[in-house]
Design an enzyme around this catalytic site. Structure first.
Site, short mmCIF file in Angstrom:
data_model
loop_
_atom_site.label_atom_id
_atom_site.label_comp_id
_atom_site.label_asym_id
_atom_site.label_seq_id
_atom_site.Cartn_x
_atom_site.Cartn_y
_atom_site.Cartn_z
N GLY A 69 0.79 -1.22 0.00
CA GLY A 69 0.00 0.00 0.00
C GLY A 69 0.82 1.27 0.00
O GLY A 69 0.46 2.26 -0.64
N THR A 70 1.95 1.27 0.71
CA THR A 70 2.78 2.47 0.76
C THR A 70 3.32 2.82 -0.63
O THR A 70 3.27 3.98 -1.05
CB THR A 70 3.95 2.27 1.75
OG1 THR A 70 3.42 2.29 3.08
CG2 THR A 70 4.98 3.38 1.61
N GLN A 179 -7.44 0.15 3.74
CA GLN A 179 -8.24 -0.34 4.86
C GLN A 179 -9.64 -0.78 4.45
O GLN A 179 -10.21 -1.68 5.07
CB GLN A 179 -8.34 0.74 5.95
CG GLN A 179 -7.02 1.07 6.61
CD GLN A 179 -6.44 -0.09 7.39
OE1 GLN A 179 -7.15 -0.99 7.85
NE2 GLN A 179 -5.13 -0.09 7.55
N HIS A 199 -1.65 -7.57 2.52
CA HIS A 199 -1.59 -8.08 3.89
C HIS A 199 -2.68 -7.55 4.80
O HIS A 199 -2.77 -7.94 5.96
CB HIS A 199 -0.20 -7.82 4.50
CG HIS A 199 0.10 -6.38 4.80
ND1 HIS A 199 0.24 -5.90 6.07
CD2 HIS A 199 0.29 -5.33 3.98
CE1 HIS A 199 0.52 -4.60 6.02
NE2 HIS A 199 0.56 -4.24 4.76
N THR A 235 11.04 -6.83 -11.74
CA THR A 235 10.43 -8.14 -11.97
C THR A 235 9.23 -8.34 -11.06
O THR A 235 9.32 -8.17 -9.84
CB THR A 235 11.46 -9.26 -11.72
OG1 THR A 235 12.56 -9.08 -12.60
CG2 THR A 235 10.84 -10.63 -11.96
N CYS A 323 2.60 2.15 10.93
CA CYS A 323 3.64 2.85 10.18
C CYS A 323 4.28 3.97 10.99
O CYS A 323 5.25 4.58 10.55
CB CYS A 323 3.06 3.40 8.88
SG CYS A 323 2.57 2.10 7.74
#
Length: 377
Positions: A69-70, A179, A199, A235, A323
């Site tokens: 997500g980051t 989220q 995740h 890749t 985070c």
């Protein structure tokens, strides 16, 4: 041990691991290689791309696989704004309660590229009023970037109304759905770019995606081999892409039933905590919130001390965004909502998973919270 930090990371689902296994243990081809093994990997990757796009109501060619997500948020905000600079669009609209990956990306664009940033005023619970957004859009606005649901307090934005305003002004809208994916419907909202992370859904850490409509110019942040249609070199993680697609499909197939069940359990937990702990205050919108998120401040306590006491009693939760782990500073999200620093330090966040809980589990958990607060108070 009861794990209630699913907003930080959810356990790998067995079905996802089973789907990934052949691509972890068999011949592992590079999707860019022009031989049979590489072509087989490319076909698997293409299938995963199609499956992700189908759930989100987008085209397969819109899907850019990322490391999570980051990276997806960085690519959305930086990539779209940087691409718009040539045409003189150097204005960005966002809020002060976004995930750190968006707040830091906005700061980077301001410091190094002179981008002007409008932070939208928020209601007491962190919602953006559609008319507020309408009044903030300018002729040189390059992007509107907002979280569909906040990662700390669980407040859900009226994304459909905000997307309609963005379309009205022909400004791209990016939704951070890290989220909300798997909990809320995403297809049909009308966003131009959507970030998701595996995740949070039961896929492994290290895989995510930015789904961005082909008509939106996007400057790549990673340069090299030109993978992902030139938008993200490197890749591709074929097994991870399969895991993400599988987890997203599973979550979507059970979304309505699971969300209703978890929402009821979360509501019972919130109600009981507020009854048992007089100093507890719910943060975030009491109605427009994620089904699995319960977040509080408890004045006069130390949030970290309560968390340690809860863990001693068998409950793992958090004080907010993972985070920001290791930071002693109060949450910027809570500060932006007008919560005093000394109260923001008392925050607790409980995020439930999709597993079935016993009917009395929410009430038992609330009692553990109350006992933990009393023990450290």
């Amino acid at each position: 041990m009861l794990y209630l930090d699913h907003a930080a990371s959810s356990p790998l689902r067995p079905e996802v691991l089973a789907a990934m296994a052949p691509h972890l243990t068999g011949p592992v081809g590079n999707p860019s290689s022009h031989h049979t093994v590489g072509e087989a990997a490319a076909a698997v990757l293409s299938d995963a791309r199609t499956r992700v796009a189908r759930v989100l109501g987008m085209r397969a060619s819109d899907v850019v696989f990322t490391s999570g997500g980051t990276e997806a948020n960085n690519l959305a905000m930086k990539g779209i704004v940087l691409a718009a600079l040539e045409s003189g669009h150097r204005h960005l609209i966002t809020t002060a309660i976004e995930h750190e990956s968006l707040r830091a990306s906005a700061s980077y664009l301001r410091r190094f590229h002179g981008v002007e940033i409008t932070l939208l005023p928020l209601g007491a619970h962190g919602r953006v009023e559609p008319d507020t957004l309408r009044g903030a859009v300018r002729e040189d606005t390059a992007l509107i970037s907002l979280a569909h649901a906040n990662n700390e307090i669980g407040t859900v934005q009226d994304a459909t109304a905000l997307a309609a305003i963005a379309r009205e002004h022909r400004v791209p809208l990016h939704l951070d759905a890290v989220q909300s994916a798997g909990w809320l419907p995403l297809a049909g909202i009308g966003a131009d770019a959507i970030s998701i992370a595996g995740h949070k859904l039961g896929a492994p850490q290290g895989i995510g995606a930015l789904i961005v409509r082909g008509r939106v110019p996007l400057e790549p942040l990673l340069h090299g081999g030109g993978q992902e249609r030139g938008r993200r070199s490197g890749t591709e993680n074929v097994a991870g892409a399969v895991g993400l697609a599988t987890a997203l499909e599973l979550a979507e197939s059970e979304r309505e039933h699971v969300a209703d069940r978890v929402r009821a359990a979360t509501h019972a937990f919130i109600t009981e905590v507020l009854r048992l702990v007089p100093t507890a205050r719910l943060t975030g919108d009491p109605v427009h919130r994620l089904p699995a998120t319960a977040s509080f401040t408890i004045a006069g306590t130390s949030g970290e001390s309560v968390l340690l006491e809860l863990e001693r009693r068998g409950v793992v939760s958090s004080s907010g965004s993972a985070c920001a782990a290791g930071s002693d500073e109060p949450s910027p999200v809570l500060l932006a909502l007008g919560i005093a620093p000394e109260v923001a330090h008392t925050s607790l966040r409980f995020t439930f998973g999709r597993e079935q809980l016993s009917p009395d589990a929410p009430l038992q958990l609330a009692r553990l919270v109350a006992e933990s607060v009393a023990a450290v108070g």
